[in-house]
Motif scaffolding. Sequence first.
Motif, PDB file in Angstrom:
ATOM      1  N   LEU A 121       0.423  -3.329   2.829  1.00  0.00           N
ATOM      2  CA  LEU A 121       0.865  -3.637   1.472  1.00  0.00           C
ATOM      3  C   LEU A 121       1.968  -2.686   1.007  1.00  0.00           C
ATOM      4  O   LEU A 121       2.921  -3.102   0.341  1.00  0.00           O
ATOM      5  CB  LEU A 121      -0.329  -3.574   0.523  1.00  0.00           C
ATOM      6  CG  LEU A 121      -1.411  -4.654   0.739  1.00  0.00           C
ATOM      7  CD1 LEU A 121      -2.609  -4.386  -0.162  1.00  0.00           C
ATOM      8  CD2 LEU A 121      -0.838  -6.042   0.481  1.00  0.00           C
ATOM      9  N   GLY A 122       1.848  -1.405   1.362  1.00  0.00           N
ATOM     10  CA  GLY A 122       2.849  -0.422   0.948  1.00  0.00           C
ATOM     11  C   GLY A 122       4.213  -0.700   1.549  1.00  0.00           C
ATOM     12  O   GLY A 122       5.227  -0.744   0.834  1.00  0.00           O
TER      13      GLY A 122
ATOM     14  N   ILE B  90      -9.188   0.142   5.463  1.00  0.00           N
ATOM     15  CA  ILE B  90      -8.480   0.452   4.221  1.00  0.00           C
ATOM     16  C   ILE B  90      -7.083   0.971   4.520  1.00  0.00           C
ATOM     17  O   ILE B  90      -6.088   0.574   3.885  1.00  0.00           O
ATOM     18  CB  ILE B  90      -9.278   1.471   3.392  1.00  0.00           C
ATOM     19  CG1 ILE B  90     -10.628   0.882   2.965  1.00  0.00           C
ATOM     20  CG2 ILE B  90      -8.477   1.907   2.175  1.00  0.00           C
ATOM     21  CD1 ILE B  90     -10.512  -0.349   2.083  1.00  0.00           C
ATOM     22  N   ALA B  91      -6.973   1.872   5.512  1.00  0.00           N
ATOM     23  CA  ALA B  91      -5.675   2.458   5.840  1.00  0.00           C
ATOM     24  C   ALA B  91      -4.693   1.391   6.335  1.00  0.00           C
ATOM     25  O   ALA B  91      -3.517   1.385   5.960  1.00  0.00           O
ATOM     26  CB  ALA B  91      -5.847   3.547   6.908  1.00  0.00           C
TER      27      ALA B  91
ATOM     28  N   VAL C  52      -3.583  -0.718   3.354  1.00  0.00           N
ATOM     29  CA  VAL C  52      -2.694   0.050   2.482  1.00  0.00           C
ATOM     30  C   VAL C  52      -1.300   0.157   3.097  1.00  0.00           C
ATOM     31  O   VAL C  52      -0.271  -0.001   2.412  1.00  0.00           O
ATOM     32  CB  VAL C  52      -3.285   1.448   2.205  1.00  0.00           C
ATOM     33  CG1 VAL C  52      -2.253   2.361   1.556  1.00  0.00           C
ATOM     34  CG2 VAL C  52      -4.514   1.326   1.314  1.00  0.00           C
ATOM     35  N   VAL C  53      -1.235   0.430   4.406  1.00  0.00           N
ATOM     36  CA  VAL C  53       0.060   0.526   5.080  1.00  0.00           C
ATOM     37  C   VAL C  53       0.788  -0.814   5.032  1.00  0.00           C
ATOM     38  O   VAL C  53       1.994  -0.883   4.760  1.00  0.00           O
ATOM     39  CB  VAL C  53      -0.143   0.988   6.538  1.00  0.00           C
ATOM     40  CG1 VAL C  53       1.141   0.812   7.348  1.00  0.00           C
ATOM     41  CG2 VAL C  53      -0.572   2.440   6.574  1.00  0.00           C
TER      42      VAL C  53
END
Length: 486
Positions: A173-174, A166-167, A170-171
Amino acid sequence: MTPSAIILIVLGLAAIGYVLGRQRALKTAQREGVKLHSLSGYHGQSVALFIAVPALFLLAAWLFLQPVLIESSVSGRIPQSAIPEGGARSLVMFDVRRIAEGLNQIVAGGDVSENDLADMRADVTDVRARLAEVGVALGSDVSPIVLQTAKEYRATDLTASFVRNIAVLVVALGFGAWALARIRPGLRARNISETFIKALLMGSSLVAILTTVGIVGSLLFESISFFNMYPAKEFFLSTTWNPQFRGGSELGILPLLWGTLYVSFVALALAVPLGLMIAIYLAEYAGSRLRSYAKPAIEVLAGIPTIVYGLFALITVGPFLRDWIAQPLGLGSSSSSVMTAGLVMGIMLIPFISSLSDDIINSVPQAMRDGSYGLGATKSETIKQVILPAALPGIVGAFLLAASRAIGETMIVVMGAGASAQLDLNPFEAMTTITVKIVSQLTGDTEFASPETLVAFALGLTLFVFTLGLNILALYIVRKYREQYE
């Protein structure tokens, strides 16, 4: 989800980011009626790099730290009563990891569900059969506490892996959304892309250095652990090598060091003169037609696997030396000997020396040859007094490469020289080398924390220091002669 799947997803997102970044840059420039500072491809590259680089860096760091942190956490939960008398906590953790991997395979195979696994009683007889089906054999001394710890280890690892995935996403996509949002005609995307690439190249250049540091560090720390258990004085000065995994070991390196140097000396005594003479003939005497056939034919020897050389030593060279030389002269009756391994290893090293020396001799300027001929020197005098001195630094490097290969060879020594650690001048006696004993001490079902296992790292560190000394000596020789001819 496995790390490889996450990497593929991140790379897919980077490819999508490249397309979106390029299109956004073109549309923004068209809408505002201005020119882009950088080509649209650089804008796409900047978005792709912001997606991939931070995410992959986080993934690499997480994969490195996760096992260490989980093992440290789970290891602290094992009570002292679960550790066998005279054993080590690291050995218990080894069983925990094996059982946890077996439980993963059981669930992946569909034998039990996650709920069934959670309800499974921590009883050896209840789990042993299922683990045996996936290749995990448990000893009778495995306690229910170890099984329960293995389930906790697996649960913690699954949770950490889920959070990691998940991390990373998220990184990716962010940073991708942020890089996409900041695209504008005046953005210096080319500078961003080139900065990333420069950092990537710099990091790649550090790989060799960091690898060397890691190798030396691993050898050094484990060697320190060994010398805390076994006296360094006896290790370096004792002439007896007799490991006993139940105690009373004598771990002197001198017999192994002698065998290593003896076998390498025999190999180099054969390979160096033959290889150098082959190189001189191919470079100075052979015609282009003969050279085009002879050099590839010699280099074929470098492509033969060492196990094949070992079989050749075991089946052909060893019995020949025993029956025709050693036994008639009363020098020995074994087909495994220093001479057997040395001769076969020397044959293996010939193409290394001949090919490198040939290239080095050919690199000597033709003007030096012409000047020598102009002074009335013959071809042989030119080779001896002009070409070889000028090519000496490179030839020394070729000899060093061959020596390093000889010192680090294992399979030929195992099959040709035997495994007897002894100090003897007779080249027809069986001996062994440091590399062979490193392999033998680290294989088998042995306790890793014992001196008999950790001695392999001390042997490796000694061999590393010895090879480093040879490198320094060769570098000194190369620089000395290079100054003379430049």
